[in-house]
Design a protein around this motif. Structure first.
Motif, PDB file in Angstrom:
ATOM      1  N   LYS A 160      -1.393   4.018  -6.014  1.00 44.08           N
ATOM      2  CA  LYS A 160      -2.028   2.790  -6.532  1.00 44.08           C
ATOM      3  C   LYS A 160      -2.867   3.105  -7.764  1.00 44.08           C
ATOM      4  O   LYS A 160      -2.864   2.369  -8.757  1.00 44.08           O
ATOM      5  N   ALA A 161      -3.595   4.237  -7.706  1.00 45.55           N
ATOM      6  CA  ALA A 161      -4.444   4.616  -8.839  1.00 45.55           C
ATOM      7  C   ALA A 161      -3.575   4.919 -10.058  1.00 45.55           C
ATOM      8  O   ALA A 161      -3.914   4.530 -11.191  1.00 45.55           O
ATOM      9  N   MET A 162      -2.447   5.598  -9.849  1.00 35.89           N
ATOM     10  CA  MET A 162      -1.546   5.896 -10.965  1.00 35.89           C
ATOM     11  C   MET A 162      -1.016   4.599 -11.568  1.00 35.89           C
ATOM     12  O   MET A 162      -0.928   4.438 -12.777  1.00 35.89           O
ATOM     13  N   LYS A 163      -0.672   3.652 -10.704  1.00 41.68           N
ATOM     14  CA  LYS A 163      -0.167   2.348 -11.150  1.00 41.68           C
ATOM     15  C   LYS A 163      -1.229   1.630 -11.974  1.00 41.68           C
ATOM     16  O   LYS A 163      -0.950   1.107 -13.055  1.00 41.68           O
ATOM     17  N   ALA A 164      -2.463   1.657 -11.445  1.00 42.90           N
ATOM     18  CA  ALA A 164      -3.560   0.975 -12.137  1.00 42.90           C
ATOM     19  C   ALA A 164      -3.788   1.580 -13.515  1.00 42.90           C
ATOM     20  O   ALA A 164      -4.192   0.896 -14.458  1.00 42.90           O
ATOM     21  N   ALA A 165      -3.496   2.891 -13.628  1.00 41.27           N
ATOM     22  CA  ALA A 165      -3.689   3.559 -14.920  1.00 41.27           C
ATOM     23  C   ALA A 165      -2.476   3.335 -15.841  1.00 41.27           C
ATOM     24  O   ALA A 165      -2.392   3.918 -16.917  1.00 41.27           O
ATOM     25  N   LEU A 213       5.923  12.847  -7.173  1.00 42.90           N
ATOM     26  CA  LEU A 213       4.978  11.829  -7.662  1.00 42.90           C
ATOM     27  C   LEU A 213       4.593  12.124  -9.112  1.00 42.90           C
ATOM     28  O   LEU A 213       4.575  11.240  -9.969  1.00 42.90           O
ATOM     29  N   GLU A 214       4.347  13.398  -9.377  1.00 41.51           N
ATOM     30  CA  GLU A 214       3.917  13.772 -10.726  1.00 41.51           C
ATOM     31  C   GLU A 214       5.042  13.603 -11.756  1.00 41.51           C
ATOM     32  O   GLU A 214       4.843  13.027 -12.817  1.00 41.51           O
ATOM     33  N   LYS A 215       6.233  14.072 -11.419  1.00 41.83           N
ATOM     34  CA  LYS A 215       7.327  14.081 -12.410  1.00 41.83           C
ATOM     35  C   LYS A 215       8.023  12.739 -12.541  1.00 41.83           C
ATOM     36  O   LYS A 215       8.485  12.379 -13.614  1.00 41.83           O
ATOM     37  N   LYS A 216       8.165  12.015 -11.429  1.00 46.91           N
ATOM     38  CA  LYS A 216       8.982  10.787 -11.472  1.00 46.91           C
ATOM     39  C   LYS A 216       8.243   9.526 -11.029  1.00 46.91           C
ATOM     40  O   LYS A 216       8.837   8.447 -10.993  1.00 46.91           O
ATOM     41  N   GLY A 217       6.976   9.677 -10.655  1.00 49.49           N
ATOM     42  CA  GLY A 217       6.227   8.489 -10.226  1.00 49.49           C
ATOM     43  C   GLY A 217       6.778   7.873  -8.952  1.00 49.49           C
ATOM     44  O   GLY A 217       6.775   6.651  -8.801  1.00 49.49           O
ATOM     45  N   VAL A 218       7.242   8.724  -8.025  1.00 44.38           N
ATOM     46  CA  VAL A 218       7.719   8.202  -6.737  1.00 44.38           C
ATOM     47  C   VAL A 218       6.848   8.775  -5.623  1.00 44.38           C
ATOM     48  O   VAL A 218       6.729  10.000  -5.488  1.00 44.38           O
ATOM     49  N   ALA A 219       6.235   7.882  -4.865  1.00 44.22           N
ATOM     50  CA  ALA A 219       5.374   8.332  -3.761  1.00 44.22           C
ATOM     51  C   ALA A 219       6.159   8.304  -2.457  1.00 44.22           C
ATOM     52  O   ALA A 219       6.757   7.284  -2.105  1.00 44.22           O
ATOM     53  N   ILE A 220       6.168   9.437  -1.767  1.00 45.97           N
ATOM     54  CA  ILE A 220       6.783   9.530  -0.438  1.00 45.97           C
ATOM     55  C   ILE A 220       5.778  10.240   0.467  1.00 45.97           C
ATOM     56  O   ILE A 220       4.770  10.745  -0.017  1.00 45.97           O
ATOM     57  N   VAL A 221       6.084  10.301   1.755  1.00 49.88           N
ATOM     58  CA  VAL A 221       5.147  10.961   2.664  1.00 49.88           C
ATOM     59  C   VAL A 221       5.698  12.312   3.104  1.00 49.88           C
ATOM     60  O   VAL A 221       6.779  12.366   3.707  1.00 49.88           O
ATOM     61  N   ILE A 256       6.831   3.970  -7.973  1.00 51.44           N
ATOM     62  CA  ILE A 256       7.521   3.333  -6.842  1.00 51.44           C
ATOM     63  C   ILE A 256       6.991   4.020  -5.581  1.00 51.44           C
ATOM     64  O   ILE A 256       7.005   5.248  -5.504  1.00 51.44           O
ATOM     65  N   SER A 257       6.543   3.223  -4.633  1.00 49.57           N
ATOM     66  CA  SER A 257       5.960   3.847  -3.450  1.00 49.57           C
ATOM     67  C   SER A 257       6.782   3.586  -2.194  1.00 49.57           C
ATOM     68  O   SER A 257       6.949   2.444  -1.756  1.00 49.57           O
ATOM     69  N   PHE A 258       7.278   4.685  -1.629  1.00 51.07           N
ATOM     70  CA  PHE A 258       7.969   4.622  -0.337  1.00 51.07           C
ATOM     71  C   PHE A 258       7.010   5.050   0.763  1.00 51.07           C
ATOM     72  O   PHE A 258       7.434   5.454   1.838  1.00 51.07           O
ATOM     73  N   SER A 259       5.705   5.019   0.456  1.00 54.99           N
ATOM     74  CA  SER A 259       4.800   5.725   1.359  1.00 54.99           C
ATOM     75  C   SER A 259       4.260   4.907   2.524  1.00 54.99           C
ATOM     76  O   SER A 259       4.082   5.449   3.609  1.00 54.99           O
ATOM     77  N   ILE A 260       4.003   3.630   2.334  1.00 55.99           N
ATOM     78  CA  ILE A 260       3.290   2.959   3.434  1.00 55.99           C
ATOM     79  C   ILE A 260       4.213   2.143   4.329  1.00 55.99           C
ATOM     80  O   ILE A 260       5.162   1.519   3.864  1.00 55.99           O
ATOM     81  N   GLY A 261       3.917   2.173   5.614  1.00 54.53           N
ATOM     82  CA  GLY A 261       4.733   1.457   6.600  1.00 54.53           C
ATOM     83  C   GLY A 261       4.294   0.012   6.716  1.00 54.53           C
ATOM     84  O   GLY A 261       3.719  -0.388   7.734  1.00 54.53           O
ATOM     85  N   GLU A 262       4.562  -0.741   5.663  1.00 54.95           N
ATOM     86  CA  GLU A 262       4.075  -2.116   5.639  1.00 54.95           C
ATOM     87  C   GLU A 262       5.160  -3.041   5.112  1.00 54.95           C
ATOM     88  O   GLU A 262       5.591  -2.889   3.964  1.00 54.95           O
ATOM     89  N   PRO A 263       5.602  -4.028   5.916  1.00 58.74           N
ATOM     90  CA  PRO A 263       6.629  -4.950   5.411  1.00 58.74           C
ATOM     91  C   PRO A 263       6.148  -5.625   4.123  1.00 58.74           C
ATOM     92  O   PRO A 263       4.977  -5.985   4.003  1.00 58.74           O
TER      93      PRO A 263
END
Ligand code: PLP
Length: 397
Positions: A23-28, A351-359, A33-40
Motif C-alpha cells: 500500500k505504501a509503495m502504491k501511495a508513493a 515486490l522490489e523488481k516487479k511491484g507484486v506483493a505475495i505472502v 499488484i497485491s496477491f497478499s491479503i485474504g480479502e474478497p
C-alpha cells in the motif's frame, strides 16, 4: 522496563506487514499488484448494507448483549443446523469481532499456562501467536504435498503429550486450500475423544469448496466430539464482510459461558449495526454467496493454469478457500543476479523488481512456499501473473 514476556513472544502479522508495504509503495506512485491479503474484492451485498443503514436510522446504536443479540444468535443456530447439522441453543453462541477474535477468546477460555495445542502446518499464521498469547505452547505437525498438506489422525496422535489440551483444525485450509474428508475428520475426532482433547474447528472457508468433497463439521459426528469442539465461523470471507468484523464460536454451554465472560470484560458486544447486517446476511437470500463463489471458481481455474506453467512453481490444485499455495523449492539457490534462499527472499525481490506483493509462508509453517490470494479482479490477476512469469524468466531463465 519489564514488559510482558508473552506479548514480546508474539510476531507481527507478516500478511498485514506485506499488505502495508504494498500500500505504501502504491501511495508513493508505484504500480503494485497485491496477491497478499485474504480479502474478497467484492462489495458487501446490497441487502446487507441496507439492513445496516436501517439499523443506524432506527437508532440501533446502543450497547447490546455482550455475546450478541438474541435474534442474531438464533440466526446463527439456524445456519449451523441447516448447513452443518449441528444443534445449538443461542446461549452456546458468542458473537465476536471477527473469527480472529473468536479464536483468541476460545483459546483464552480453555488454556492454562504451558498447555500444548497441536496445529497442523501449513496453518493460518495467527494460530500459533494466539496460542502463545493465551499462555499455551503451539506444537506443529508437518505435512506435505503427498498428503495434500493434511495431517492424519496418526500424525496428530503422535504429537499428543500429557500436556496437550487441544487440536486446531482448519478446513478448508488457509493457505493450502486443503479440505479434510469426512473419513479423515472422523479419525481425528476419534483421537480427540480417546485422548480427551478439545478441537477448535475453524470453518470460515466452508462456502468456498471447488471439488466434490463436501464441507463436514467435525462437531457433527457424535455427542462426545460435539461437546469437545469449539466451532469457529464468521461472515468475512463468504459475504465479503471483512471490515464489518463478525465471527462467532459455537461450543458447549460451559465453554460458551467462559468465552462470553471473557468477551464481556474485553470488548463487550460487537458493533450493533454489524449485528443487524449479519442477520440479513445469514437469514437473507444466499444467491450473493453463490455468485461470489462462481467468480472465485473462474479465478481459481485461471490461476491454476497460469501458475502451474511457471518454471519451478509446484502447486497442488487448491480444493477450497481462495489461495494458490506454491512450493518454490526448485527455484531456491538457483537464481541469477539476485539471491533467493527461501520464499521470503523470493517475495521481497518480486515486490522490489516487479511491484507484486505475495505472502512468503514461513509464518504459515512452510519456508519454501508462497501464497497468492486470488480474491481480486481477473484483470489484476492477469497482470500480476504476467509480472511473476516475467520475473521468474528474467532471474531463472
Ligand atoms: N480463520 C482463517 C483460516 C482465516 O484465514 C482468517 C482470515 O484471514 C480468519 C480466520 C479471520 O477472519 P475474520 O477475523 O476476518 O473473521
Amino acid at each position: 522496563m519489564k514488559l510482558s514476556e508473552k506479548a514480546m513472544k508474539v510476531k507481527e502479522s507478516s500478511t498485514l506487514a506485506i499488505t502495508a508495504k504494498a500500500k505504501a509503495m502504491k501511495a508513493a506512485g508505484a504500480s503494485v499488484i497485491s496477491f497478499s491479503i485474504g480479502e474478497p474484492d467484492f462489495d458487501t451485498p446490497a441487502h446487507i448494507v441496507e439492513a445496516a443503514i436501517a439499523a443506524l436510522q432506527s437508532g440501533f446504536t446502543k450497547y447490546t448483549d455482550s455475546s450478541g443479540i438474541l435474534k442474531l444468535r438464533e440466526a446463527i443456530c439456524g445456519k449451523l443446523l441447516k448447513d452443518n447439522g449441528l444443534t445449538y441453543e443461542p446461549k452456546q453462541i458468542v458473537v465476536s469481532n471477527g473469527a480472529k477474535h473468536a479464536i483468541g477468546n476460545a483459546l483464552l477460555a480453555i488454556l492454562n499456562e504451558g498447555d500444548e495445542v497441536i496445529i497442523p502446518a501449513p496453518y493460518w499464521l495467527t494460530y500459533p501467536e494466539a496460542v502463545t498469547l493465551a499462555g499455551g505452547v503451539p506444537v506443529i505437525v508437518r505435512t506435505d504435498k503427498a498428503t495434500a498438506y493434511k495431517a492424519s489422525a496418526v500424525q496428530i496422535e503422535a504429537a499428543v503429550t500429557p500436556k496437550t489440551k487441544a487440536i486446531m483444525l482448519n478446513s478448508p485450509n488457509n493457505p493450502s486450500g486443503s479440505v479434510y474428508t469426512e473419513a479423515e475428520l472422523r479419525a481425528i475426532a476419534d483421537v480427540a475423544c480417546r485422548r480427551d482433547l478439545i478441537v477448535i474447528s475453524d470453518e470460515i472457508y466452508e462456502k468456498l469448496i471447488y471439488v466434490d468433497t463436501p464441507h463436514v463439521s467435525i462437531a457433527s459426528f457424535n455427542k462426545d466430539i460435539y461437546d469437545r469442539t469449539i466451532v469457529i465461523n464468521g461472515l468475512s470471507k463468504s459475504y465479503a464482510m471483512t471490515g464489518w468484523r463478525m465471527g462467532y464460536t459455537a461450543s458447549n454451554p460451559t465453554i460458551a459461558g467462559l468465552i462470553g465472560n471473557i468477551q464481556s470484560h474485553q470488548t463487550s458486544n460487537i458493533n450493533s449495526i454489524t449485528q443487524m447486517a449479519s442477520i440479513a446476511a445469514i437469514n437473507g437470500d444466499q444467491g450473493c454467496v453463490a455468485a461470489m463463489f462462481a467468480e472465485f471458481a473462474k479465478r481459481r481455474e485461471y490461476m491454476l493454469k497460469r501458475c502451474s506453467s511457471i518454471k519451478g512453481f509446484d502447486l497442488a490444485p487448491p480444493d477450497g478457500a481462495f489461495y494458490a499455495f506454491i512450493d518454490i523449492t526448485a527455484l531456491v539457490g538457483k537464481s541469477k543476479g539476485i539471491k533467493v534462499d527461501d520464499a521470503a527472499d523470493f517475495a521481497a525481490a518480486l515486490l522490489e523488481k516487479k511491484g507484486v506483493a505475495i505472502v512468503p509462508c514461513a509464518d504459515f509453517g512452510c519456508d519454501m512456499h508462497i501464497r497468492l490470494s486470488y480474491a481480486m479482479s481477473m484483470d489484476e490477476i492477469k497482470e500480476g501473473v504476467d509480472r511473476i512469469e516475467a520475473f521468474v524468466s528474467e532471474y531463472w531463465g
